[in-house]
Design a protein around this motif. Structure first.
Motif, mmCIF file in Angstrom:
data_model
loop_
_atom_site.group_PDB
_atom_site.id
_atom_site.type_symbol
_atom_site.label_atom_id
_atom_site.label_comp_id
_atom_site.label_asym_id
_atom_site.label_seq_id
_atom_site.Cartn_x
_atom_site.Cartn_y
_atom_site.Cartn_z
ATOM 1 N N ASN A 1 0.809 -1.262 0.106
ATOM 2 C CA ASN A 1 0.017 0.002 0.026
ATOM 3 C C ASN A 1 0.760 1.189 0.063
ATOM 4 O OD1 ASN A 1 -2.445 1.570 0.373
ATOM 5 N ND2 ASN A 1 -2.060 1.649 2.478
ATOM 6 N N PRO A 2 0.599 2.037 -1.102
ATOM 7 C CA PRO A 2 1.508 3.024 -1.083
ATOM 8 C C PRO A 2 1.339 4.450 -0.253
ATOM 9 C CG PRO A 2 0.192 3.128 -2.977
ATOM 10 C CD PRO A 2 -0.217 2.100 -2.058
ATOM 11 N N THR A 3 1.699 4.471 1.078
ATOM 12 C CA THR A 3 1.373 5.510 1.882
ATOM 13 C C THR A 3 2.593 6.534 1.506
ATOM 14 O OG1 THR A 3 2.823 4.862 3.633
ATOM 15 C CG2 THR A 3 0.216 4.268 3.566
ATOM 16 N N VAL A 4 2.167 7.960 2.110
ATOM 17 C CA VAL A 4 2.952 9.158 1.817
ATOM 18 C C VAL A 4 4.491 8.706 2.451
ATOM 19 C CG1 VAL A 4 3.636 11.411 2.304
ATOM 20 C CG2 VAL A 4 1.310 10.840 1.765
ATOM 21 N N GLN A 5 4.384 8.106 3.702
ATOM 22 C CA GLN A 5 5.900 7.858 4.024
ATOM 23 C C GLN A 5 6.275 6.549 3.406
ATOM 24 O OE1 GLN A 5 2.720 7.785 5.782
ATOM 25 N NE2 GLN A 5 2.851 9.126 7.468
ATOM 26 N N ARG A 6 5.751 5.650 2.978
ATOM 27 C CA ARG A 6 6.144 4.706 2.134
ATOM 28 C C ARG A 6 7.005 5.084 0.869
ATOM 29 N NH1 ARG A 6 2.175 -0.263 3.211
ATOM 30 N NH2 ARG A 6 2.819 -1.000 5.315
ATOM 31 N N VAL A 7 6.179 6.140 0.270
ATOM 32 C CA VAL A 7 6.748 6.587 -0.950
ATOM 33 C C VAL A 7 7.856 7.485 -0.706
ATOM 34 C CG1 VAL A 7 6.248 8.111 -2.891
ATOM 35 C CG2 VAL A 7 4.489 6.614 -2.191
ATOM 36 N N GLU A 8 7.829 7.916 0.376
ATOM 37 C CA GLU A 8 9.270 8.984 0.711
ATOM 38 C C GLU A 8 10.215 7.782 1.063
ATOM 39 O OE1 GLU A 8 9.757 12.296 0.374
ATOM 40 O OE2 GLU A 8 7.952 12.050 -0.699
ATOM 41 N N ILE A 9 10.067 6.898 1.653
ATOM 42 C CA ILE A 9 11.370 5.892 1.967
ATOM 43 C C ILE A 9 11.578 5.407 0.685
ATOM 44 C CG2 ILE A 9 11.904 3.634 3.256
ATOM 45 C CD1 ILE A 9 9.827 4.855 5.459
ATOM 46 N N ALA A 10 10.866 4.883 -0.291
ATOM 47 C CA ALA A 10 10.989 4.302 -1.341
ATOM 48 C C ALA A 10 12.002 5.196 -2.491
ATOM 49 C CB ALA A 10 10.030 3.768 -2.076
ATOM 50 N N ARG B 1 17.144 9.322 9.187
ATOM 51 C CA ARG B 1 17.665 10.371 9.221
ATOM 52 C C ARG B 1 17.582 11.189 7.986
ATOM 53 N NH1 ARG B 1 22.273 11.310 7.505
ATOM 54 N NH2 ARG B 1 23.101 9.126 7.552
ATOM 55 N N LEU B 2 17.745 10.336 6.841
ATOM 56 C CA LEU B 2 17.728 10.973 5.608
ATOM 57 C C LEU B 2 16.126 11.212 5.210
ATOM 58 C CD1 LEU B 2 19.888 8.822 3.808
ATOM 59 C CD2 LEU B 2 20.336 11.177 4.174
ATOM 60 N N VAL B 3 14.983 10.465 5.451
ATOM 61 C CA VAL B 3 13.726 10.689 5.176
ATOM 62 C C VAL B 3 13.076 12.006 6.195
ATOM 63 C CG1 VAL B 3 12.482 9.278 6.836
ATOM 64 C CG2 VAL B 3 11.695 9.514 4.383
ATOM 65 N N ASN B 4 13.704 12.113 7.235
ATOM 66 C CA ASN B 4 13.439 13.447 8.065
ATOM 67 C C ASN B 4 14.134 14.384 7.884
ATOM 68 O OD1 ASN B 4 10.640 12.328 9.624
ATOM 69 N ND2 ASN B 4 12.347 10.758 10.384
ATOM 70 N N HIS B 5 14.940 14.393 6.990
ATOM 71 C CA HIS B 5 16.085 15.672 6.758
ATOM 72 C C HIS B 5 15.237 16.755 6.473
ATOM 73 C CE1 HIS B 5 19.729 17.610 5.785
ATOM 74 N NE2 HIS B 5 19.210 17.961 4.701
ATOM 75 N N ASP B 6 14.334 17.023 5.373
ATOM 76 C CA ASP B 6 13.844 18.030 5.295
ATOM 77 C C ASP B 6 12.577 18.328 5.729
ATOM 78 O OD1 ASP B 6 15.710 18.433 3.086
ATOM 79 O OD2 ASP B 6 14.573 17.128 1.660
ATOM 80 N N GLY B 7 12.181 18.017 7.181
ATOM 81 C CA GLY B 7 11.453 18.415 7.932
ATOM 82 C C GLY B 7 10.240 17.510 7.868
#
Length: 145
Positions: free
Chosen positions: A23-32, A49-55
């Motif tokens: 299921n492509p949630t916003v968080q999963r798309v960002e991690i992908a 760290r990287l996925v949360n880098h830009d706020g």
């Protein structure tokens, strides 16, 4: 123009996740986005760290759970360096690794450049799913004569 590209890339990633039964949630798309378009070896902490880098606000539990789902569905590979260190590999084709024990760096060894022979007899009712080799390295200058 940049926004159109990002939207297109997000849609491609969402489609890829759906193809894998994720299921492509916003968080999963960002991690992908961190893992799919480049060959990389990242720990869960690196991804967090990287996925949360830009706020962005993706929880540590979401990162760990998502990496587990991605590995289970074959989008990435889990490489267990030792019981305390797992690295997520975006290269899913059969291959092996060099691991530098001093620097913690992990490098791909193309699968066709190495072969493994002489596997022991397999337990009854099992078959080989794959073989992964980690060659551990250290600086030769550290050797004591």
């Amino acid at each position: 123009m940049v926004r159109d590209y990002q939207d297109h890339m997000s849609q491609e990633l969402a489609d890829l996740l759906r193809e894998r039964g994720i299921n492509p949630t916003v968080q999963r798309v960002e991690i992908a986005r961190l893992l799919v378009y480049r060959r990389t070896h990242l720990t869960a902490e690196d991804v967090f760290r990287l996925v949360n880098h830009d706020g962005a606000h993706v929880s540590k539990a979401t990162v760990y759970n998502t990496l587990g789902v991605f590995a289970q569905k074959g989008l990435i590979r889990e490489v267990v360096i030792d019981p305390t260190r797992v690295v997520y590999d975006s290269n899913t084709v059969p291959h092996h690794h060099f691991y530098n024990t001093e620097t913690g760096e992990l490098f791909d060894i193309e699968g066709q450049t190495m072969s493994v022979a002489g596997l022991p007899p397999l337990p009854q009712g099992t078959e080989v799913e794959g073989v992964e080799v980690i060659v551990r390295l250290r600086s030769s200058a550290d050797r004591v004569a």
